[in-house]
Each structure stands twice: as structure tokens, then as C-alpha cells.
Design a protein around this motif. Structure first.
Motif, PDB file in Angstrom:
ATOM      1  N   PRO A 109       1.062  -1.174   0.162  1.00 20.05           N
ATOM      2  CA  PRO A 109       0.007  -0.053  -0.065  1.00 20.05           C
ATOM      3  C   PRO A 109       0.741   1.245  -0.083  1.00 20.05           C
ATOM      4  N   GLU A 110       2.076   1.076   0.670  1.00 21.90           N
ATOM      5  CA  GLU A 110       2.915   2.392   0.860  1.00 21.90           C
ATOM      6  C   GLU A 110       3.502   2.742  -0.564  1.00 21.90           C
ATOM      7  N   LEU A 111       3.787   1.484  -1.400  1.00 17.61           N
ATOM      8  CA  LEU A 111       4.424   1.716  -2.935  1.00 17.61           C
ATOM      9  C   LEU A 111       3.307   2.640  -3.614  1.00 17.61           C
ATOM     10  N   SER A 112       1.922   2.021  -3.360  1.00 16.91           N
ATOM     11  CA  SER A 112       0.875   2.369  -4.422  1.00 16.91           C
ATOM     12  C   SER A 112       0.767   3.987  -4.143  1.00 16.91           C
ATOM     13  N   SER A 113       0.648   4.341  -2.691  1.00 14.33           N
ATOM     14  CA  SER A 113       0.234   5.711  -2.434  1.00 14.33           C
ATOM     15  C   SER A 113       1.676   6.652  -2.630  1.00 14.33           C
ATOM     16  N   SER A 114       2.639   6.160  -2.875  1.00 15.36           N
ATOM     17  CA  SER A 114       4.072   6.955  -3.301  1.00 15.36           C
ATOM     18  C   SER A 114       4.187   7.032  -4.976  1.00 15.36           C
ATOM     19  N   TYR A 115       3.130   6.378  -5.817  1.00 17.60           N
ATOM     20  CA  TYR A 115       3.188   6.712  -7.004  1.00 17.60           C
ATOM     21  C   TYR A 115       3.000   7.950  -7.611  1.00 17.60           C
ATOM     22  N   LEU A 116       3.782   8.457  -8.530  1.00 21.31           N
ATOM     23  CA  LEU A 116       3.987   9.854  -8.802  1.00 21.31           C
ATOM     24  C   LEU A 116       3.714   9.845 -10.523  1.00 21.31           C
ATOM     25  N   SER A 117       4.118   9.033 -11.232  1.00 17.34           N
ATOM     26  CA  SER A 117       3.939   9.031 -12.485  1.00 17.34           C
ATOM     27  C   SER A 117       4.676   8.025 -13.239  1.00 17.34           C
ATOM     28  N   SER A 118       4.524   7.861 -14.726  1.00 18.77           N
ATOM     29  CA  SER A 118       5.403   6.978 -15.468  1.00 18.77           C
ATOM     30  C   SER A 118       6.165   7.511 -16.710  1.00 18.77           C
ATOM     31  N   GLY A 119       7.124   6.852 -17.182  1.00 16.24           N
ATOM     32  CA  GLY A 119       7.823   7.323 -18.157  1.00 16.24           C
ATOM     33  C   GLY A 119       8.100   6.188 -19.013  1.00 16.24           C
ATOM     34  N   THR A 217      13.834  17.595  -4.070  1.00 13.12           N
ATOM     35  CA  THR A 217      14.985  18.336  -4.251  1.00 13.12           C
ATOM     36  C   THR A 217      16.330  17.665  -3.953  1.00 13.12           C
ATOM     37  N   VAL A 218      17.538  18.054  -3.879  1.00 14.85           N
ATOM     38  CA  VAL A 218      18.740  17.394  -3.812  1.00 14.85           C
ATOM     39  C   VAL A 218      18.709  16.464  -2.493  1.00 14.85           C
ATOM     40  N   GLY A 219      18.894  15.243  -2.574  1.00 15.66           N
ATOM     41  CA  GLY A 219      19.195  14.521  -1.706  1.00 15.66           C
ATOM     42  C   GLY A 219      17.821  13.749  -1.133  1.00 15.66           C
ATOM     43  N   ASP A 220      16.751  14.144  -1.695  1.00 16.04           N
ATOM     44  CA  ASP A 220      15.344  13.456  -1.473  1.00 16.04           C
ATOM     45  C   ASP A 220      15.385  11.970  -2.356  1.00 16.04           C
ATOM     46  N   PHE A 221      14.851  11.187  -1.475  1.00 12.71           N
ATOM     47  CA  PHE A 221      14.637   9.741  -1.960  1.00 12.71           C
ATOM     48  C   PHE A 221      13.650   9.591  -3.073  1.00 12.71           C
ATOM     49  N   LEU A 222      14.103   8.794  -4.251  1.00 13.39           N
ATOM     50  CA  LEU A 222      13.143   8.769  -5.169  1.00 13.39           C
ATOM     51  C   LEU A 222      13.242   7.337  -5.930  1.00 13.39           C
ATOM     52  N   SER A 223      12.196   6.615  -6.103  1.00  8.72           N
ATOM     53  CA  SER A 223      12.361   5.280  -6.866  1.00  8.72           C
ATOM     54  C   SER A 223      11.835   5.217  -8.131  1.00  8.72           C
ATOM     55  N   ILE A 224      12.725   4.538  -8.856  1.00 10.31           N
ATOM     56  CA  ILE A 224      12.427   4.591 -10.278  1.00 10.31           C
ATOM     57  C   ILE A 224      12.617   2.902 -10.896  1.00 10.31           C
ATOM     58  N   ASP A 225      11.553   2.463 -11.994  1.00 11.68           N
ATOM     59  CA  ASP A 225      11.830   1.353 -12.311  1.00 11.68           C
ATOM     60  C   ASP A 225      11.985   1.356 -13.739  1.00 11.68           C
ATOM     61  N   GLY A 226      13.050   0.898 -14.083  1.00  8.91           N
ATOM     62  CA  GLY A 226      13.811   0.655 -15.414  1.00  8.91           C
ATOM     63  C   GLY A 226      13.069  -0.198 -16.520  1.00  8.91           C
ATOM     64  N   ARG A 227      12.171  -1.079 -15.896  1.00 12.22           N
ATOM     65  CA  ARG A 227      11.660  -2.222 -16.710  1.00 12.22           C
ATOM     66  C   ARG A 227       9.962  -1.558 -17.108  1.00 12.22           C
ATOM     67  N   ASN A 228       9.375  -0.903 -16.345  1.00 15.17           N
ATOM     68  CA  ASN A 228       7.897  -0.383 -16.584  1.00 15.17           C
ATOM     69  C   ASN A 228       8.031   1.013 -16.613  1.00 15.17           C
ATOM     70  N   GLY A 229       8.896   1.884 -16.330  1.00 14.87           N
ATOM     71  CA  GLY A 229       8.876   3.333 -16.110  1.00 14.87           C
ATOM     72  C   GLY A 229       8.202   3.882 -15.107  1.00 14.87           C
ATOM     73  N   ILE A 231       7.563   5.645 -11.528  1.00 12.59           N
ATOM     74  CA  ILE A 231       8.487   6.514 -10.666  1.00 12.59           C
ATOM     75  C   ILE A 231       7.756   6.689  -9.491  1.00 12.59           C
ATOM     76  N   TYR A 232       8.295   6.545  -8.154  1.00 15.57           N
ATOM     77  CA  TYR A 232       7.676   6.684  -6.828  1.00 15.57           C
ATOM     78  C   TYR A 232       8.580   7.757  -6.008  1.00 15.57           C
ATOM     79  N   MET A 233       8.009   8.338  -5.212  1.00 24.96           N
ATOM     80  CA  MET A 233       8.346   9.082  -4.105  1.00 24.96           C
ATOM     81  C   MET A 233       9.134   8.269  -3.150  1.00 24.96           C
ATOM     82  N   GLY A 234      10.183   8.394  -2.387  1.00 22.25           N
ATOM     83  CA  GLY A 234      10.658   7.599  -1.220  1.00 22.25           C
ATOM     84  C   GLY A 234      11.486   6.422  -1.652  1.00 22.25           C
ATOM     85  N   ARG A 235      11.947   5.790  -0.710  1.00 25.98           N
ATOM     86  CA  ARG A 235      12.628   4.856  -0.792  1.00 25.98           C
ATOM     87  C   ARG A 235      11.827   3.277  -0.608  1.00 25.98           C
TER      88      ARG A 235
END
Length: 246
Positions: A109-119, A217-229, A231-235
Motif C-alpha cells: 500500500p505504501e508503494l501504491s500511495s507513493s506513485y508519482l507518474s510513469s515514463g 530537491t537534492v538528496g530526497d529519495f526517489l524510486s524508479i523502475d527501469g522496466r515499466n517506467g 516513478i515513486y516518491m521515497g525509498r
């Protein structure tokens, strides 16, 4: 029947260099690709230039099924909508796929709620890291904790950015497609890469970006998935899975 899938980038009223540089908005070749990449608001070559698409598909099928060539990477251009307007510039064998273990984010649920967008996912798997915009940021964060991955944020990338891409573990860009120079270099260097995230607003001078109603901003945690594109906020936690990669 003989089946072939066309997948790649094209742009209208632009040169090959513009597509490779990642400076123009690229569009999908086939409707199948458009569905998989969830770019339903865009036109595709198949829809907008059906004669060119069918001509390209016929050439590909002839090469693969009649001439017995392997899967091809093809560069083409067209100067009009009729099939006679298509020119093939070059073709080469595509890199063969192999099985490789890549990390994937563990659904929660934490991952889902952190979802920002997709590339567009280009290479690598799930990566959580700290946001950086330049070499200064990288040096500073490296000194604090050398073990934390760094994710470089860019509006678009130019060849001069290779040194930045080489130092970071991940790359996220607002513009460009899977065949842009940045995407190809990131893939060759084994980086985790997501390109063409349309909603990403990069404020390089302020060292901030806006995405999905959030600012980082600089130093904030971000999570990206190189397979499906994705993007999530946080770790977020990831697990190894076996997937086919090039």
C-alpha cells in the motif's frame, strides 16, 4: 501468419539527430507499443501514416521470414504519407535477449500511495536513490554516504551529460524516447533509466523538480523502475526476479 512487432520512436517534421538527442517529443510506431507504454493520448505511425507503417512492416516481414534475418534495428525516414515516400537508411541485427536477474519493487500500500507518474522504462530494474542535478550534488552526497545510489534528473540530455550519467546509478528525463542518445548510453553503461516522463517539470537552477503534485530537491529519495517506467516518491524495498533483458 507471419508476425512481426514494430517498436520504436518517430517524430514528425524532425531529423534523426533530433530524435537521438532526446530534444523532441517522440511518438510510438505501433498501436501495440502505444498500449504497452500507456501512451494512449499520442498518435502512432500505424494510425497517422498507415501506408508508411504497412510498408515498413512488409519490409521487416520480408527480411525476417523470407531472407531469414534476425530481429532488426532499423533507421528510416519518410517525406510524405504515401508508401513510396519511405526510405530505409540503415538496418542492423538487434542485440539478443538473455535471462538476467533484475530487482523489482515489492507491491505494498505504501508503494501504491507513493506513485508519482510513469515514463518509458529503458534499462535496469527497481532502484531507490537520492536525487541529484549536477556533479557538485553527486560529490557532496557521495562524501556523506558512498553506498547510496544517485538518480540524475534532467529535462533532456545532451552528449556532454555522459560524464554525469557515468557517475550516477540512475537517470530520469522529461523528454526523449528509448532511442535517444541518453537512453542508449545509460543502457550500455548498465544504469537504471527512465526517459520521456511528460509530467516531469525540472527546475535546474533551483535544483528541484515537480511531478505528480509533489516537489523534490537534492538528496530526497526517489524510486524508479527501469522496466515499466514507474516513478515513486521515497525509498522502497525491492526483490530480485528473473526477466528477459537485452
Amino acid at each position: 501468419s507471419d508476425r512481426a512487432m514494430l517498436w520504436g520512436d518517430f517524430s514528425v517534421g524532425a531529423q534523426g539527430e533530433d530524435v537521438v538527442s532526446g530534444l523532441v517529443k517522440t511518438l510510438c510506431i505501433s498501436n501495440e507499443q502505444r498500449g504497452i507504454e500507456e501512451r494512449t493520448s499520442d498518435i502512432s505511425l500505424e494510425d497517422r501514416f498507415p501506408q508508411i507503417y504497412r510498408s515498413l512492416l512488409r519490409i521487416v516481414k520480408d527480411l525476417i521470414y523470407k531472407e531469414r534475418w534476425g530481429a532488426q534495428e532499423i533507421e528510416f525516414t519518410f517525406e510524405g504519407e504515401e508508401k513510396e515516400c519511405l526510405s530505409i537508411l540503415q538496418a542492423r541485427d538487434m542485440a539478443v535477449t538473455r535471462k538476467e536477474a533484475l530487482p523489482a519493487f515489492i507491491p505494498s500500500p505504501e508503494l501504491s500511495s507513493s506513485y508519482l507518474s510513469s515514463g518509458i522504462g529503458v534499462s535496469g530494474g527497481a532502484l531507490s536513490g537520492q536525487v541529484v542535478f549536477d556533479l557538485g550534488d553527486m560529490r557532496e552526497l557521495r562524501e556523506k554516504d558512498p553506498s547510496v545510489p544517485l538518480i540524475l534528473i534532467r529535462s533532456d540530455t545532451v552528449p556532454d551529460d555522459i560524464r554525469f550519467v557515468a557517475v550516477a546509478q540512475g537517470l530520469l528525463t522529461a523528454r526523449g524516447g528509448a532511442t535517444s542518445h541518453a537512453a542508449i548510453i545509460a543502457k550500455k553503461l548498465g544504469k537504471t533509466c527512465v526517459v520521456g516522463c511528460r509530467n516531469l517539470v525540472v527546475l535546474e537552477k533551483e535544483k528541484k523538480f515537480r511531478l505528480g503534485g509533489r516537489t523534490a530537491t537534492v538528496g530526497d529519495f526517489l524510486s524508479i523502475d527501469g522496466r515499466n517506467g514507474s516513478i515513486y516518491m521515497g525509498r522502497h524495498s525491492a526483490d530480485e526476479i528473473r526477466v528477459l533483458t537485452e
